[in-house]
Design a protein around this motif. Structure first.
Motif, PDB file in Angstrom:
ATOM      1  N   LEU A   2      12.011  35.579  20.624  1.00  0.00           N
ATOM      2  CA  LEU A   2      11.861  36.533  19.529  1.00  0.00           C
ATOM      3  C   LEU A   2      12.896  37.629  19.701  1.00  0.00           C
ATOM      4  N   LEU A   3      13.623  37.943  18.644  1.00  0.00           N
ATOM      5  CA  LEU A   3      14.704  38.918  18.690  1.00  0.00           C
ATOM      6  C   LEU A   3      14.296  40.188  17.967  1.00  0.00           C
ATOM      7  N   GLY A   4      14.639  41.325  18.534  1.00  0.00           N
ATOM      8  CA  GLY A   4      14.304  42.596  17.921  1.00  0.00           C
ATOM      9  C   GLY A   4      13.007  43.178  18.463  1.00  0.00           C
ATOM     10  N   ARG A   5      12.794  44.438  18.178  1.00  0.00           N
ATOM     11  CA  ARG A   5      11.575  45.113  18.620  1.00  0.00           C
ATOM     12  C   ARG A   5      10.349  44.457  18.001  1.00  0.00           C
ATOM     13  N   GLN A   6       9.328  44.237  18.817  1.00  0.00           N
ATOM     14  CA  GLN A   6       8.118  43.562  18.356  1.00  0.00           C
ATOM     15  C   GLN A   6       6.878  44.372  18.709  1.00  0.00           C
ATOM     16  N   PRO A   7       5.901  44.422  17.803  1.00  0.00           N
ATOM     17  CA  PRO A   7       4.630  45.060  18.122  1.00  0.00           C
ATOM     18  C   PRO A   7       3.756  44.131  18.955  1.00  0.00           C
ATOM     19  N   VAL A   8       2.663  44.681  19.481  1.00  0.00           N
ATOM     20  CA  VAL A   8       1.658  43.848  20.135  1.00  0.00           C
ATOM     21  C   VAL A   8       0.916  43.096  19.040  1.00  0.00           C
ATOM     22  N   SER A   9       1.051  41.765  19.015  1.00  0.00           N
ATOM     23  CA  SER A   9       0.483  40.971  17.926  1.00  0.00           C
ATOM     24  C   SER A   9       0.352  39.523  18.366  1.00  0.00           C
ATOM     25  N   GLN A  10      -0.588  38.832  17.746  1.00  0.00           N
ATOM     26  CA  GLN A  10      -0.745  37.401  17.962  1.00  0.00           C
ATOM     27  C   GLN A  10      -0.402  36.603  16.704  1.00  0.00           C
ATOM     28  N   GLY A  11      -0.022  37.285  15.647  1.00  0.00           N
ATOM     29  CA  GLY A  11       0.223  36.622  14.378  1.00  0.00           C
ATOM     30  C   GLY A  11       1.689  36.352  14.130  1.00  0.00           C
ATOM     31  N   PRO A  12       2.077  36.246  12.865  1.00  0.00           N
ATOM     32  CA  PRO A  12       3.480  36.023  12.518  1.00  0.00           C
ATOM     33  C   PRO A  12       4.385  37.113  13.085  1.00  0.00           C
TER      34      PRO A  12
END
Length: 372
Positions: free
Chosen positions: A14-24
């Motif tokens: 996964l590229l870029g800043r990501q939130p804490v999530s289990q979805g898309p």
């Protein structure tokens, strides 16, 4: 075709800043997206998007070649990335969001939901040699890096994550990279003197400048976990809009009637210097092990070059920090200018060459797995 949720494929990066999530996977900033190494004959991308003003555009790279670029339609869609290729042969695929997070369009969003594929395996990607974070304004959003020089309309197609100095620098150094940027914004105000539009006010969130309840629900306002992705270098490219604001009319707050304007007075230039010092200290606090490079000048150093040089020297001295530096980047010329009076691909390429050389020099002295 097998369809698998994107987060169920651990070999997909996964590229870029990501939130804490289990979805898309939400794609907020420029150059967010995915990267994978796949051996099957067919691969498709399952997306969901929305917007009111500015549609999200994405680029597709296959084995290092830029093979596709298109706007994502609103709603859910499936887009074929390739079909009919030789099974068993690894294909390196990278999908990048070309468009920045659109602060002025709270309905703008892009989600990568799943990959659909025919046979094959997702192989582990090589570990990046280093990790680079780029923080900036329209230049770092890739505005004008695609499109004819005559273009003046402010529309999504003229943004590019591929014709981009960050992408070029990162690829030359075998690095993974992330971007935090917003067109028109600056250190103390936007180009039109709006003091609410300061990039670093949102540095501690995943993508806090992505406004609206939908983006909030996707995790844009979550605190960013700096320890989850440790940058080896943070490249700052801020100050151009502050320089421009000094020659523009004051901004009037519609709620209070108060005005604000940046002006090239000694007192205000000192305030800008102090703000830049504070930015450097903030970046250092969040990235204790990274080099910090203030790389500036793709639209000329103007009045801000001296301010930023002084700020870097001061911050380094006040913190006893030997891992900060200022780097002048080549300015765009009539031959290297792009759309909307912004640096074109040729200028981005020149900047990337200068930045790559500096980063290779400073990072190779550390413990990074770095290609010399």
């Amino acid at each position: 075709m097998t369809t698998a949720p994107i987060r169920s494929l651990p070999a997909v990066r996964l590229l870029g800043r990501q939130p804490v999530s289990q979805g898309p996977v939400p794609c907020f900033y420029t150059a967010s997206g995915i990267e994978c190494l796949f051996t099957g004959s067919e691969l498709a991308l399952c997306l969901e998007a929305g917007f009111t003003l500015y549609e999200p555009w994405i680029s597709v790279e296959l084995n290092g070649a830029w093979i596709a670029r298109f706007p994502v339609q609103p709603g859910r869609s499936r887009v074929t990335l390739f079909r009919g290729m030789t099974s068993g042969v690894p294909k390196h695929v990278r999908v990048l969001k070309d468009v920045q997070a659109m602060h002025d369009d709270p309905d703008h969003f892009l989600l990568i939901e799943a990959l659909a594929f025919e046979g094959g395996d997702f192989l582990p990607l090589p570990e990046p040699a280093c990790r680079l974070e780029f923080v900036g304004n329209s230049i770092t959003s890739g505005e004008g890096a695609l499109g004819a020089v005559c273009e003046e309309d402010w529309i999504a197609p003229f943004f590019s994550a591929v014709n981009h100095y960050a992408r070029m620098t990162a690829d030359a150094l075998h690095a993974e990279w992330r971007i935090v940027s917003q067109s028109g914004w600056g250190l103390l105000s936007s180009w039109d003197n709006d003091p609410r539009r300061r990039v670093m006010d949102y540095y501690d969130t995943v993508c806090g400048l992505a406004a609206g309840p939908h983006n909030e629900a996707l995790g844009a306002q979550q605190p960013y976990r700096f320890d989850s992705w440790k940058a080896d270098a943070v490249i700052l490219n801020l100050g151009t809009n502050d320089d421009g604001a000094m020659g523009n009319p004051p901004w009037t707050d519609p709620a209070t009637g108060k005005t604000y304007a940046q002006r090239p007075t000694p007192e205000h230039l000192a305030e800008l210097e102090q703000t830049a010092v504070d930015v450097l200290k903030k970046v250092r606090a969040r990235n204790p092990d990274a080099w910090i490079v203030w790389a500036f000048g793709m639209l000329g150093e103007g009045r801000m070059g001296a301010v930023l040089r002084a700020a870097v020297a001061r911050a380094a001295a006040e913190c006893g920090d030997s891992r900060m530096c200022y780097l002048a980047l080549p300015a765009a010329t009539p031959d290297t200018m792009g759309a909307r009076q912004h640096p074109g691909a040729a200028c981005h390429r020149q900047a990337a060459q200068v930045l790559t050389e500096r980063l290779r020099s400073i990072l190779s002295t550390g413990e990074q797995r770095f290609p010399l």
